[in-house]
Design an enzyme around this catalytic site. Structure first.
Site, PDB file in Angstrom:
ATOM      1  N   LYS A 175      27.374 -22.517  26.653  1.00  0.00           N
ATOM      2  CA  LYS A 175      28.401 -23.557  26.597  1.00  0.00           C
ATOM      3  C   LYS A 175      29.199 -23.544  27.906  1.00  0.00           C
ATOM      4  CE  LYS A 175      27.529 -24.295  22.155  1.00  0.00           C
ATOM      5  NZ  LYS A 175      26.995 -25.548  21.591  1.00  0.00           N
ATOM      6  N   HIS A 294      14.512 -26.972  17.900  1.00  0.00           N
ATOM      7  CA  HIS A 294      15.825 -27.454  17.476  1.00  0.00           C
ATOM      8  C   HIS A 294      15.633 -28.687  16.603  1.00  0.00           C
ATOM      9  CE1 HIS A 294      19.970 -28.871  17.512  1.00  0.00           C
ATOM     10  NE2 HIS A 294      20.317 -27.673  17.967  1.00  0.00           N
TER      11      HIS A 294
END
Length: 480
Positions: A175, A294
């Site tokens: 992140k 994902h």
């Protein structure tokens, strides 16, 4: 005359429209071991009987159309048609039914999830006679599942490649997900891997944007992996997202990852599509790459209780299409997921044989025969206080992925990784000693934090963070 060439021309043709249930509702039908079985949650329009609605689903997802046609006489509909063979009322819900449909195996191309879904969840979901329609589960017969390669490697081969046994694996999504330069991104990867994580990860929407082109990211991440491996003596990996605008570009990125010698790549299997995913899975098996999956976009399909498709179906489809990891919710974090329902599809991902269990949302017994299993990934809003519950819920064959729960540590990325690794090792040791993680979890973390300042700091930061919302995905009343 063989069943394949048998026709009904001698019966004569009668033009017009007739009720679907006259042809496609067959309550006396005995299902075959080779049939694909489907459980649909059907909400008919007012005035439409449930038998007609269930038959319409069977017809429109197999051989039927809105009117009789001449060419029906040129084949054997009894051989090829789908059949609604049972309907049950959903207790506690108004005007909802579970319609069970059996499909002959000849309707589907071998080894193609794309073709299977085009039939079963195609135009029928826009059918006007239905107010809503949801595919709850599929039974994939071994005679069909054996036409698929499945996961590139599977759980045991992955553990052997990594030389890591007896505990869940640890990961971290880097992140902020967008905006970092490739060099700064690689630095964060290195710090997390050096601190004790097994994997770091590209976020699902990290592809090849102007601020960080894919080739630069791959190079800096590979450098981070090799540096962390040299310092820790452990095999490390970073999920390099190979998802791209074309299959050719996707494979080009996977080839570059293989040339760099990294162990794993990644794909967004729903936005990328099943055809692309299966192609990448085949490449990964042939070239020794692990494949992380994902599920971006899944909630568009599976979040609503009465329309769409349950994630357990998407999970089964992924196991067939191919993937070594897939995100599966956390139960305890920020994303949707009720415990028993989540564990139901986690078992469908990992185990060879799963019994029917309506309390966990499993409508059919599923036998995967020899198809390798997929490791579930718990990711989304989790931190060190969740570690005992995650270890107890998911067991050893899982990846516990802490993004903010690593990078949000007050001392930095590497101390955040240390805190998670210490917490995990403490939970595994306590479990192996016979302690009850569900009951003693907080005490186990507190005891470990006395010997780890990194863990103590993490415990202080996230001591009051919870995500207490009622999950949407619950078993039906009659299934309890």
């Amino acid at each position: 005359m063989s069943p394949q060439t048998e026709t009904k021309a001698s019966v004569g043709f009668k033009a017009g429209v007739k009720d679907y249930k006259l042809t496609y509702y067959t309550p006396d039908y005995e299902t075959k071991d080779t049939d694909i079985l489907a459980a649909f949650r059907v909400t008919p329009q007012p005035g439409v009987p449930p038998e007609e609605a269930g038959a319409a689903v069977a017809a429109e997802s197999s051989t039927g159309t809105w009117t009789t046609v001449w060419t029906d006489g040129l084949t054997s509909l009894d051989r090829y048609k789908g059949r609604c063979y049972h309907i049950e009322v959903v207790v506690g819900e108004e005007n909802q039914y579970i319609a069970y449909v059996a499909y002959p195996l000849d309707l589907f191309e071998e080894g193609s999830v794309t073709n299977m879904f085009t039939s079963i969840v195609g135009n029928v979901f826009g059918f006007k006679a239905l107010r809503a329609l949801r595919l709850e589960d599929l039974r994939i017969p071994p005679s069909y599942s054996k036409t698929f390669q499945g996961p590139p490697h599977g759980i045991q081969v992955e553990r052997d490649k990594l030389n890591k046994y007896g505990r869940p694996l640890l990961g971290c999504t880097i992140k902020p997900k967008l905006g970092l330069s490739a060099k700064n991104y690689g630095r964060a990867v290195y710090e997390c891997l050096r601190g004790g994580l097994d994997f770091t990860k590209d976020d699902e929407n990290v592809n090849s944007q102007p601020f960080m082109r894919w080739r630069d990211r791959f190079l800096f991440c590979a450098e981070a992996i090799y540096k962390a491996q040299a310092e820790t003596g452990e095999i490390k990996g970073h999920y390099l997202n190979a998802t791209a605008g074309t299959c050719e570009e996707m494979i080009k990125r996977a080839v570059f990852a293989r040339e760099l010698g990294v162990p794993i790549v990644m794909h967004d299997y729903l936005t990328g599509g099943f055809t692309a995913n299966t192609s990448l899975a085949h490449y990964c098996r042939d070239n020794g790459l692990l494949l992380h999956i994902h599920r971006a976009m899944h909630a568009v399909i599976d979040r609503q209780k009465n329309h769409g498709m349950h994630f357990r179906v998407l999970a089964k489809a992924l196991r067939m299409s191919g993937g070594d990891h897939i995100h599966a919710g956390t139960v305890v974090g920020k994303l949707e997921g009720e415990r028993e329902m989540t564990l139901g599809f986690v078992d469908l991902l990992r185990d060879d044989y799963i019994e029917k269990d309506r309390s966990r949302g499993i409508f059919f017994t599923q036998d995967w025969v020899s198809m390798p299993g997929v490791i579930p990934v718990a990711s989304g809003g989790i931190h060190v206080w969740h570690m005992p519950a995650l270890t107890e819920i998911f067991g050893d064959d899982s990846v516990l992925q802490f993004g903010g729960g690593t990078l949000g540590h007050p001392w930095g990325n590497a101390p955040g990784a240390v805190a998670n690794r210490v917490a995990l090792e403490a939970c595994v040791q306590a479990r192996n000693e016979g302690r009850d993680l569900a009951r003693e979890g907080n005490d186990i973390i507190r005891e470990a934090s006395k010997w780890s300042p990194e863990l103590a700091a993490a415990c202080e930061v996230w001591k009051e963070i919870t995500f207490d919302f009622d999950p949407v995905d619950k078993p039906d009343i009659e299934a309890k």
